[in-house]
Design an enzyme around this catalytic site. Structure first.
Site, PDB file in Angstrom:
ATOM      1  N   GLY A 187      21.891   4.960  -8.073  1.00  0.00           N
ATOM      2  CA  GLY A 187      22.288   3.791  -9.145  1.00  0.00           C
ATOM      3  C   GLY A 187      22.908   4.602 -10.213  1.00  0.00           C
ATOM      4  CD  GLN A 188      24.947   2.169 -15.270  1.00  0.00           C
ATOM      5  OE1 GLN A 188      26.126   2.400 -15.766  1.00  0.00           O
ATOM      6  NE2 GLN A 188      24.365   0.945 -15.555  1.00  0.00           N
ATOM      7  CG  LEU A 189      18.443   5.945 -15.757  1.00  0.00           C
ATOM      8  CD1 LEU A 189      19.334   6.819 -16.738  1.00  0.00           C
ATOM      9  CD2 LEU A 189      17.609   4.965 -16.183  1.00  0.00           C
TER      10      LEU A 189
ATOM     11  CB  ALA B 235      15.066  -2.429 -11.289  1.00  0.00           C
ATOM     12  CE1 TYR B 236      17.871  -8.976  -6.255  1.00  0.00           C
ATOM     13  CE2 TYR B 236      17.496 -10.333  -8.340  1.00  0.00           C
ATOM     14  CZ  TYR B 236      18.159 -10.181  -7.106  1.00  0.00           C
ATOM     15  OH  TYR B 236      18.995 -11.229  -6.712  1.00  0.00           O
TER      16      TYR B 236
ATOM     17  CE1 TYR C 174      15.692  -6.911 -14.689  1.00  0.00           C
ATOM     18  CE2 TYR C 174      16.345  -7.559 -16.860  1.00  0.00           C
ATOM     19  CZ  TYR C 174      16.033  -6.454 -15.770  1.00  0.00           C
ATOM     20  OH  TYR C 174      16.410  -5.085 -16.278  1.00  0.00           O
TER      21      TYR C 174
ATOM     22  CB  ILE D 233      10.354   0.795  -4.900  1.00  0.00           C
ATOM     23  CG1 ILE D 233       9.129   0.769  -5.819  1.00  0.00           C
ATOM     24  CG2 ILE D 233      11.050  -0.565  -5.103  1.00  0.00           C
ATOM     25  CD1 ILE D 233       9.655   0.851  -7.297  1.00  0.00           C
TER      26      ILE D 233
ATOM     27  CB  THR E 162      14.588  -4.588 -19.067  1.00  0.00           C
ATOM     28  OG1 THR E 162      15.669  -5.354 -19.949  1.00  0.00           O
ATOM     29  CG2 THR E 162      13.525  -5.564 -18.750  1.00  0.00           C
ATOM     30  CG  ASP E 163      17.337  -5.370 -23.665  1.00  0.00           C
ATOM     31  OD1 ASP E 163      17.367  -5.135 -22.588  1.00  0.00           O
ATOM     32  OD2 ASP E 163      18.155  -6.129 -24.379  1.00  0.00           O
TER      33      ASP E 163
END
Length: 294
Positions: free
Chosen positions: A11-13, A58-59, A123, A35, A99-100
């Site tokens: 993924g991106q991160l 993560a989803y 989420y 996972i 996440t925020d």
């Protein structure tokens, strides 16, 4: 053997962390480390015997989670529970990304680590459960909340990050519609990856907020990016109600940390400074047209 293992490594991160860690890190995609499968996780941990695990899996499809709560729960909550238990048994440090969206946005200002969470959507609720499980079952944990990630490698799960979609629409001659009533803290994954690696080797376990400093609306974020890119495109102002999305979003979910300095880690730079560097790097890698994520 790897010093650090990155779950969600494609993924991106995750891919940025793999680049940041170099030979010290190994990034694994879902196909190699699921996972939600305890036996798969156990086999991977015993094979690589890492000192640290970064959980970037993560989803993340926020609206789809409203229709598939069981899927989001399995990935965002049960997965971290399995992982936390396995890491505790092996005395492995676990860095879990959150996440925020665990906040409801009603505070009226940026959220710190001391503010009580209250998610508005599936989420956010499943991510909050994942946080609780990690904090409860793994003593050597870092739970790190971040927001509005973007980088040179977009999110495959979302079909690209926010700026990818903005640039793609402009390249097709469309006029992007972006909300003005949602405030966030845009975060460049390169900056985040640098600080995560620094934080993860400290003994100051716990909950942290890590975003680029400052806040802006999604509309301001888009307008600033297009201006920096030299693209004469207009961004239409809309409200959250006009977009009619399935999942409710917090109106103001900007994050700020009151703990990071005590861990000996510097805060990230301001979001506008990070964005300017990203735009320059993206220009050097081919510009701002449509991108196909692999």
């Amino acid at each position: 053997m790897a010093e650090a293992l990155i779950l969600g490594g494609s993924g991106q991160l995750g891919s940025q962390l793999a680049e940041q860690l170099g030979e010290k890190g190994i990034g694994l995609p879902k196909e190699q480390a699921d996972i939600t499968d305890p036996s798969s996780l156990r086999a991977v941990l015993d094979r690589f015997r890492p000192q640290r695990v970064f959980n970037c899996a993560a989803y993340v499809r926020v609206d789809d989670a409203e229709d598939k709560p069981e899927v989001a729960f399995r990935v965002n909550a049960l997965g971290p529970l399995f992982l936390a238990r396995l890491c505790q048994e092996r005395e492995i440090t676990l860095v879990h990304i959150s996440t925020d969206y665990v906040f409801d946005g009603r505070k009226g200002g940026p959220y710190t680590e001391l503010d009580p969470p209250n998610p508005l959507n599936v989420y956010g609720a499943t991510k909050l459960l994942g946080e609780f499980f990690v904090r409860a079952y793994c003593s050597r944990h870092f739970v790190v909340r971040t927001a509005a990630l973007y980088g040179l490698k977009g999110s495959k799960a979302k079909g690209g990050h926010f700026l990818d979609r903005i640039f793609d629409q402009v390249a097709r001659g469309l006029r992007p519609k972006v909300v003005t009533d949602q405030i966030t803290s845009p975060t460049y994954v390169r900056d985040l990856a640098e600080r995560l690696t620094e934080l993860s080797v400290t003994p100051y376990y716990g909950l942290y907020h890590l975003t680029n400093l400052g806040q802006c609306s999604w509309h301001q974020f888009a307008v600033t990016a297009l201006k920096l890119a030299g693209l004469p495109a207009e961004v239409e102002e809309v409200t959250s109600a006009q977009l009619k999305r399935k999942a409710r979003r917090p109106a103001l979910s900007a994050l700020v940390s009151v703990r990071i300095l005590s861990a000996g880690v510097r805060p990230l730079r301001y979001w506008s400074e990070a964005l300017a560097e990203y735009i320059a790097e993206r220009r050097g890698e081919g510009g701002f047209g449509q991108r196909v994520l692999k």
